[in-house]
Design a protein around this motif. Sequence first.
Motif, short mmCIF file in Angstrom:
data_model
loop_
_atom_site.label_atom_id
_atom_site.label_comp_id
_atom_site.label_asym_id
_atom_site.label_seq_id
_atom_site.Cartn_x
_atom_site.Cartn_y
_atom_site.Cartn_z
N ASP A 135 28.09 -2.00 64.40
CA ASP A 135 26.95 -1.17 64.01
C ASP A 135 26.18 -0.68 65.24
O ASP A 135 25.74 0.47 65.30
N TRP A 155 18.25 0.52 73.86
CA TRP A 155 17.89 0.22 72.48
C TRP A 155 17.70 -1.29 72.35
O TRP A 155 18.22 -2.06 73.14
N THR A 176 28.19 2.08 66.92
CA THR A 176 28.11 3.31 66.14
C THR A 176 26.82 4.06 66.49
O THR A 176 26.84 5.28 66.68
N GLU A 177 25.72 3.35 66.58
CA GLU A 177 24.44 3.97 66.93
C GLU A 177 24.47 4.53 68.36
O GLU A 177 23.95 5.61 68.62
N ASN A 183 27.10 5.62 69.99
CA ASN A 183 27.95 6.81 70.00
C ASN A 183 27.28 8.02 69.35
O ASN A 183 27.59 9.16 69.68
N ARG A 184 26.36 7.79 68.45
CA ARG A 184 25.64 8.90 67.80
C ARG A 184 24.69 9.61 68.76
O ARG A 184 24.27 10.73 68.50
N PHE A 185 24.35 8.95 69.85
CA PHE A 185 23.37 9.53 70.78
C PHE A 185 23.85 10.85 71.36
O PHE A 185 23.08 11.74 71.63
N GLY A 186 25.14 10.98 71.55
CA GLY A 186 25.67 12.22 72.13
C GLY A 186 26.04 12.01 73.58
O GLY A 186 25.76 10.98 74.17
#
Length: 92
Positions: free
Chosen positions: A48, A38, A51-52, A54-57
């Motif tokens: 922030d 990213w 957090t993004e 960790n949202r990836f899975g």
Amino acid sequence: MTDLLYVITADILNREQDGIDPQDGSPLQKVFTSRETWTYPASTPIGDIMTEVNRFGGHVISVAINEDRVSADKAREERLAELKAKRYVEED
């Protein structure tokens, strides 16, 4: 003025069902790693960014956060040009 950028690279552990064990019928899983990348402005708080990520899975194994060389070089050149221009004006 050029914004500095962070390049974030995460190694992620993934699991997929890969059939059934012929001996006992239990599910088999295939485990493999993948890499995702990213780019964020340097002004983005690290919390922030994480957090993004960790949202990836998947299960995040490691995260590397580096300054983007191209944007850093451009920003450095712009700062040097500003300083030279300022010194030139002060000398006149």
